[in-house]
Design an enzyme around this catalytic site. Structure first.
Site, PDB file in Angstrom:
ATOM      1  N   PRO A   1       0.818  -1.210   0.000  1.00  0.00           N
ATOM      2  CA  PRO A   1       0.000   0.000   0.000  1.00  0.00           C
ATOM      3  C   PRO A   1       0.855   1.266   0.000  1.00  0.00           C
ATOM      4  CG  PRO A   1       0.180  -0.842   2.223  1.00  0.00           C
ATOM      5  CD  PRO A   1       0.900  -1.834   1.339  1.00  0.00           C
ATOM      6  N   GLY A   2       0.434   2.262  -0.729  1.00  0.00           N
ATOM      7  CA  GLY A   2       1.116   3.553  -0.723  1.00  0.00           C
ATOM      8  C   GLY A   2       0.139   4.651  -0.326  1.00  0.00           C
TER       9      GLY A   2
ATOM     10  N   CYS B   1       4.826  29.199 -16.049  1.00  0.00           N
ATOM     11  CA  CYS B   1       4.432  29.763 -17.336  1.00  0.00           C
ATOM     12  C   CYS B   1       3.925  28.723 -18.315  1.00  0.00           C
ATOM     13  CB  CYS B   1       5.602  30.532 -17.915  1.00  0.00           C
ATOM     14  SG  CYS B   1       6.011  31.878 -16.809  1.00  0.00           S
ATOM     15  N   GLU B   2       2.909  28.004 -17.925  1.00  0.00           N
ATOM     16  CA  GLU B   2       2.155  27.196 -18.875  1.00  0.00           C
ATOM     17  C   GLU B   2       0.782  26.925 -18.276  1.00  0.00           C
ATOM     18  OE1 GLU B   2       3.054  22.827 -19.128  1.00  0.00           O
ATOM     19  OE2 GLU B   2       5.070  23.544 -18.674  1.00  0.00           O
TER      20      GLU B   2
END
Ligand code: LLP
Length: 418
Positions: A276-277, A343-344
Site C-alpha cells: 500500500p502507498g 508559465c504554462e
C-alpha cells in the site's frame, strides 16, 4: 480520517496551527501528520486480520521522506522499492532488508547486484530476461535471489490511464498465459529461489471488483503452477486502494478491501503480501500555499498561489482533484480558478472551483497531498524544491529542507570552450 482540523477558525495539523509552520518555514510547504500516518498504518493492518499470514511493504514511491519511512518502520512495515535510491532510503529509515521487496520493470544490473548485497527479502521479477540476468549475478556471488514473478492479469482497474498497470498493453509483468511456463523455467535456474507471484493492476482504484477479478485470476495461476510441481508460498497483491480526494466522497476503505481479499485467498495457504502507498500517506499530508494575488478572469477570478505544478503535479498530470481550503476561512465563498505561477496553462490546480473566498496574503491548503506530492516535485522554472515538515502532537520539525535554486545552480558548469 485525518488529524487536520479547524480549531478556533484556524486549520491545525494535530495541535499545531498551520500559520506557525508557514511563518517559520515559508510557503509552499508540505505538512505531514504523524498521528494520521500511524493511524492509517494500523487501520490497514487491522483490516487484514482475517488473513492468516500477512506481510506489508509500504510503497516508498508514494512518500519516500525519511521521517515518514521511520514512522512506518516503527509500525513494523517493510518497503516496496523501485530503485536503489528507494532501497537505500528504506534501509536508512531502519527497515529490515528482509522486509524489502524490489519491484520495477527496469531494474539495472547494478541495482540487482546492490539489492543482493543488501540481502533484500524479495525481487519481483517483471520479465524472464530480468530473471535470467539476476540468476547470473546471484550465481556469480554464490547467492540465491528470493523471487516472485509479476504477472499482468489483463484486468482494467478502471482508474486514470496513466496509473493503470494491469492491462495487457501496459509494460508491467509477464503475460498471464505465459506466466506458468516462465515460472517453471526460472525455477530451474540455480541462482533463483522462485517462491511466489505478484500483481498490481493500478493506483487510486475506487471499486473492489477489478482487484477481486485480478486476485481470483492469480489464485488460478497459483494452483496451476503448484500442480506443475513448483512452490508458490507467497502471493504479493500489490497496492492500489484509492482514497477520497473530495470532502464527503465515500469509497471502499481498508476494511472492505481486507474482507474482499480474505474471502478470495481463504484456501490459498500462502503468505499474502501487500504494497500500500496512497492509502497510508494520502490523507496524512497537506500542502500549504500563500495566495500571491487574485486577478480577474473571463469567467471567474484567478487565484494565483505560490505553489505550482512543480510542487504538486497531480492536477496537471492526471487532472487530479485536491480540495482547496483557506487556513483561516472568512466564512465567505466564491468560485475561482486556482493556478500557480508557472508559465504554462497546465499549471492549474482547479477551474471554476467553489471554495473559501481568499485574498492576497491568505494561507490555504491543498488537501490529501501526502501521497505522490513532494516525491514528484521538481524545480521547473528554476523554483526551489519544496520543503516538508512533520507534526507530532504539539511538536513539529522540518523533515526536508527547501533546496534553493542557488544550490542547484552551483551543481551546473559552463565548459571552458564556451
Ligand atoms: N506496488 C507497485 C508495484 C506500484 O507500482 C505501486 C504504485 C504501488 C504498489 C502503490 O500503489 P498505491 O497503493 O499508492 O496506489 N503518481 C501517481 C500514482 C502512481 C502509482 C505508481 N505505482 C499519482 O499521483 O496518482
Amino acid at each position: 480520517m485525518d488529524h487536520f482540523s479547524y480549531n478556533s477558525g484556524v486549520l491545525h495539523a494535530e495541535e499545531v496551527p498551520l500559520p506557525a509552520i508557514a511563518a517559520a518555514v515559508g510557503t509552499p510547504v508540505y505538512v505531514y501528520s504523524r498521528a494520521t500516518l500511524t493511524r492509517h498504518a494500523r487501520v490497514f493492518r487491522e483490516a487484514l486480520s482475517g488473513i492468516a499470514r500477512v506481510e506489508i511493504a509500504f510503497a516508498v514511491k508514494s512518500n519516500p521522506n525519511l521521517a515518514v519511512l521511520r514512522v512506518l518502520a516503527n509500525e513494523g512495515y517493510g518497503a516496496d522499492v523501485v530503485s536503489q535510491g528507494e532501497m537505500d532510503r528504506a534501509l536508512a529509515a531502519g527497515m529490515a532488508a528482509e522486509a524489502i521487496v524490489f519491484s520495477g520493470v527496469g531494474k539495472t544490473g547494478s541495482e540487482l547486484s546492490a539489492a543482493l548485497d543488501a540481502g533484500i527479502g524479495q525481487f519481483n521479477l517483471e520479465s524472464e530476461e530480468e530473471g535470467v540476468e539476476l540468476a547470473e549475478i546471484a550465481t556469480a556471488k554464490g547467492l540465491r535471489a528470493v523471487c516472485a514473478l509479476r504477472v499482468n492479469p489483463d484486468v482494467d482497474a478502471g482508474t486514470h490511464a496513466k496509473i493503470s498497470t494491469g492491462k495487457a498493453d501496459n509494460k508491467f509483468g509477464v503475460a498471464y498465459d505465459r506466466a506458468a511456463a516462465i515460472y517453471g523455467r526460472l525455477s530451474s535456474l540455480p541462482g533463483l529461489e522462485m517462491r511466489g507471484l505478484a500483481v498490481h493492476i493500478g493506483s487510486q482504484i475506487t471499486t473492489l471488483e477489478p482487484s477481486r477479478a485480478a486476485f481470483v485470476k492469480m489464485g488460478e495461476l497459483m494452483r496451476a503452477i503448484r500442480v506443475a510441481g513448483h512452490t508458490v508460498s507467497h502471493m504479493d497483491l500489490g497496492g492500489g486502494l484509492g482514497v477520497p480526494y473530495r470532502a464527503g466522497e465515500v469509497l471502499p476503505g481498508p476494511a472492505e478491501y481486507g474482507a474482499m481479499v480474505a474471502d478470495v485467498v481463504r484456501d490459498w495457504d500462502a503468505t499474502i503480501c501487500f504494497e500500500p502507498g496512497r492509502v497510508i500517506t494520502g490523507n496524512s499530508g497537506v500542502l500549504i500555499t500563500e495566495v500571491i494575488r487574485v486577478k480577474p478572469g473571463a469567467s471567474a477570478p484567478f487565484v494565483v498561489v505560490d505553489a505550482a505544478m512543480n510542487d504538486l503535479v497531480r492536477p496537471a498530470m492526471y487532472d487530479a482533484w485536491h480540495d482547496f481550503a483557506a487556513v483561516a476561512p472568512s466564512g465567505e465563498r466564491f468560485t475561482a480558478h486556482i493556478v500557480g505561477p508557472i508559465c504554462e496553462s497546465s499549471d492549474t490546480f482547479a477551474m471554476n472551483r467553489e471554495t473559501d473566498r481568499v485574498v492576497a496574503g491568505d494561507l490555504a491548503v491543498f488537501r490529501t497531498a501526502g501521497a505522490y506530492g513532494a516525491t514528484m516535485a521538481n524545480t521547473y522554472n528554476s523554483r526551489p524544491l519544496v520543503p516538508e515538515t512533520m507534526v507530532d502532537g504539539a511538536k513539529w520539525a522540518v523533515v526536508a529542507d527547501r533546496i534553493q535554486p542557488a544550490t542547484i545552480l552551483a551543481a551546473e558548469r559552463v565548459p571552458e570552450w564556451l
